[in-house]
Design an enzyme around this catalytic site. Structure first.
Site, PDB file in Angstrom:
ATOM      1  N   GLU A 178      68.249  17.066  63.761  1.00 20.32           N
ATOM      2  CA  GLU A 178      68.755  18.408  64.029  1.00 20.32           C
ATOM      3  C   GLU A 178      69.157  19.108  62.730  1.00 20.32           C
ATOM      4  O   GLU A 178      69.309  18.492  61.679  1.00 20.32           O
ATOM      5  CB  GLU A 178      69.982  18.330  64.948  1.00 20.32           C
ATOM      6  CG  GLU A 178      69.688  17.923  66.362  1.00 20.32           C
ATOM      7  CD  GLU A 178      70.823  18.292  67.298  1.00 20.32           C
ATOM      8  OE1 GLU A 178      70.529  18.803  68.391  1.00 20.32           O
ATOM      9  OE2 GLU A 178      71.996  18.073  66.949  1.00 20.32           O
ATOM     10  N   ASP A 238      78.162  24.187  65.802  1.00 19.28           N
ATOM     11  CA  ASP A 238      77.451  24.342  64.532  1.00 19.28           C
ATOM     12  C   ASP A 238      77.666  25.695  63.845  1.00 19.28           C
ATOM     13  O   ASP A 238      77.590  26.743  64.480  1.00 19.28           O
ATOM     14  CB  ASP A 238      75.942  24.231  64.757  1.00 19.28           C
ATOM     15  CG  ASP A 238      75.548  22.956  65.456  1.00 19.28           C
ATOM     16  OD1 ASP A 238      76.423  22.169  65.808  1.00 19.28           O
ATOM     17  OD2 ASP A 238      74.339  22.768  65.662  1.00 19.28           O
TER      18      ASP A 238
END
Length: 496
Positions: free
Chosen positions: A220, A51
Site C-alpha cells: 500500500e 492515511d
C-alpha cells in the site's frame, strides 16, 4: 488504503468491528482527567483520520489531505479531509475536499497525492465502488485550493481491480509519472508504474518493484522520490511475518534504496527496512518544501490499535512532519522539521548531573506538550541500562518506559494502559553505543511520544494514553551510575 481491504473483506470487517467495540467498551473514570487532544500534531477536531494524502506546498500554503470519516467510524466510508498551514504546525481546517458522489467513488475516496497542474491544485486518488471490488484512479482539480471539481477515472487495471490503490504522482523529464500499490495474481505485493504527458491519458510502464513471499501480500501507499542521486521507494506492506525484533506491528512502513531513470528498470541496492520502530507508524507520504527539503508525514497509529480517544469524538493523528535525508551509508535519517524550534517556549529546564546507581531522578513533573532533549555521556557512565519513564510514579506499572539496554545495544519502548485495553508490549531498535554519547530528542504531545535517536538515525513513535496525573518524566540508571544532561521545552501551537 482502507481497513476493509487489508486481508479479506470479511476478516477485516470483523477485525474493524472488534476495534470499534473495544474502543467503546470502556469509559473514562469520573475521577480521572485526561488531555489527549494534541497541541502540535495534526488530528481531527471531530471524526476519524488515517492515511495522509495529497501533501503539497501550493500557492503559499502547505496542504495536508487525509483519509477521513466524519462520524468517527474506522470502517466507515472514507472522504478526504483537508487542512492547510504556513508552517506545518499551525493548521487551519478546511471543508471536506472530496466525498463519495460518482459511480466510481461511491463506496469511498481512498488514498492519493497532489500536484500542481498548470497552476491548479490537482488531486489524483483512488475511487472505490462495487462493494470495494473496483478501485480506480481518479482526478479532481481546484482553482481556489479549497473547492474541487471531479474529472472522473483516468487509470484502470485489467483483471482484478480490488487491490489497486494509492497513486503517488510526480513530474520528471517532461512527463508525469505515478506509482500505484497493487497485488499480483499470486497474491504478492507490487508497485506499478504509469506515465502521461497531460495527467489524464496514462500509459502502463510495467512493474516498478515486486515482492516475494517474505514481503507480504499487498503493498500500500507507495512513495517514490530522489535523495542524493538515489531513488527511494517507500511502501507499506501487509502480511510480513515478525522476524525477531523486526516487523512487530500488524503492518509496516519501510523503504528500498536504488537507482532508476525513465525507461529503465528500478535496481534495488538496499533491501526493505523499517522507517520507524514504534507501535504506531503507517502510510508515509512525502513532498518537497519550497527550500528543497524532503518532508515526510505518516499516520501515527496502527490498525490493530485500541483508539482510546474515540470516546471523546475523534480518532487518529499524524506524526510530526519530518525532514528526511540519506546518509553516506544509504540509511534514511529522519529529523523533526526545523520550524518546531520557533514554537519552543523561552523558559527551559537545563541541567547536567551524575545519577548514582539505582537512584531515580524526576526530570520534569508535567509533560503535556513538550520536547525533551536528553544526552547520556557514555564515557562517564558505568550502568548496564538506563530507564526513562512517563508515569504517575516511576515505580508504578502503568505508563510508558524507555529502556536503554547497554549490553544488547538496543532502545526499548514499553507501554501499558490496561484500563483502555492496551496490554503491556514493547518495541525496540538497535542503537550504536560505540559513540561517546547517546542523544534522544523526545516529543510528548498529550497522547503520543516520538523519540529521535542520535540525530534521527532511528525513530520510535507510539500512541500513549496517560491521565493528567501520569505525566512525570523520570530517569534511573541500573547497576551503575550515569551522566545525563537535559534541556526541555514546552511547544506552543494554535490549531484553528
Amino acid at each position: 488504503m482502507e481497513c476493509l481491504l487489508q486481508k479479506t473483506k470479511i476478516t477485516m470487517l470483523s477485525n474493524c468491528l472488534i476495534l470499534l467495540m473495544v474502543g467503546q467498551a470502556f469509559s473514562i473514570p469520573k475521577t480521572e482527567e485526561v488531555t489527549w487532544y494534541p497541541t502540535y500534531h495534526l488530528a481531527p477536531h471531530k471524526g476519524w483520520i488515517n492515511d495522509p494524502n495529497g501533501l503539497i506546498y501550493h500557492n503559499g500554503y502547505y496542504h495536508a489531505f487525509f483519509q477521513h470519516n466524519p462520524e468517527n467510524i474506522p470502517e466507515g466510508t472514507k472522504h478526504w479531509g483537508h487542512a492547510r498551514s504556513h508552517d506545518m504546525l499551525n493548521w487551519e481546517y478546511l471543508p471536506i475536499a472530496l466525498s463519495p458522489s460518482l459511480e466510481d467513488d461511491i463506496d469511498g475516496i481512498f488514498s492519493g497525492s497532489a500536484v500542481n497542474l498548470n497552476g491548479k491544485l490537482t488531486l489524483i486518488y483512488t475511487g472505490v465502488s462495487d462493494n470495494l471490488n473496483k478501485q480506480r484512479q481518479m482526478v479532481a482539480i481546484s482553482s481556489d485550493g479549497v473547492n474541487f471539481e471531479k474529472k472522473g477515472v483516468v487509470i484502470t487495471k485489467e483483471g482484478d481491480e480490488s487491490y489497486f490503490r494509492d497513486p503517488k504522482a510526480w513530474f520528471q523529464n517532461g512527463s508525469w509519472w505515478v506509482v500505484i500499490g497493487s497485488q499480483t495474481t499470486d497474491k504478492l505485493g507490487e508497485v506499478l508504474l504509469y506515465s502521461s504527458k497531460d495527467f489524464f491519458n496514462w500509459t502502463y510502464q510495467g512493474v516498478l518493484a515486486g515482492g516475494n513471499g517474505s514481503l507480504g501480500y499487498m503493498w500500500e501507499c507507495p512513495d517514490f522520490f530522489t535523495i542524493n542521486g538515489k531513488q527511494i521507494l517507500v511502501i507499506s506492506p501487509q502480511g510480513l511475518e515478525q522476524d525477531g525484533f523486526n516487523y512487530q506491528n500488524l503492518y509496516q512502513t519501510g523503504y528500498f534504496v536504488g537507482n532508476w531513470q525513465p525507461e529503465q528498470n528500478y535496481t534495488i541496492e538496499k533491501g526493505f527496512r523499517e522507517i520507524d520502530h514504534g507501535h504506531d507508524f503507517y502510510a508515509s507520504q512525502s513532498f518537497l518544501a519550497p527550500d528543497g527539503r524532503r518532508i515526510q508525514i505518516s499516520w501515527l497509529d496502527m490498525w490493530e490499535s485500541v483508539f482510546a480517544e474515540n470516546v471523546t469524538g475523534w480518532s487518529g493523528m499524524f506524526t510530526i512532519p519530518r525532514e528526511i535525508s540519506l546518509n553516506e551509508f544509504g540509511d534514511l535519517v529522519s529529523k523533526p522539521i526545523r520550524e518546531i524550534i520557533g514554537k519552543r517556549t523561552p523558559n527551559t529546564d537545563i541541567f547536567d548531573t551524575i545519577i548514582s546507581s539505582n537512584q531515580m531522578l524526576t526530570l520534569k513533573n508535567n509533560v503535556f506538550s513538550s520536547e525533551i532533549l536528553i544526552e547520556f555521556n557514555l564515557l562517564n557512565s558505568s550502568c548496564k541500562a538506563i530507564q526513562l519513564s512517563l508515569k504517575e510514579e516511576p515505580t508504578r506499572d502503568e505508563g510508558v518506559v524507555l529502556y536503554v539496554d547497554i549490553e544488547l545495544s538496543r532502545l526499548f519502548m514499553e507501554r501499558y494502559y490496561p484500563k483502555y485495553g492496551i496490554d503491556k508490549t514493547n518495541r525496540s531498535v538497535a542503537i550504536d553505543l560505540s559513540l561517546s554519547k547517546l542523544s534522544l530528542d523526545i516529543f510528548v504531545d498529550s497522547s503520543s511520544i516520538e523519540v529521535f535517536v542520535n540525530d534521527g538515525i532511528a525513530v520510535m513513535s507510539s500512541r500513549i494514553y496517560p491521565n493528567n496525573n501520569q505525566r512525570k518524566f523520570s530517569v534511573a540508571p541500573v547497576d551503575g551510575f550515569v551522566n545525563v544532561s537535559l534541556t526541555s521545552y514546552d511547544i506552543n501551537v494554535n490549531n484553528q
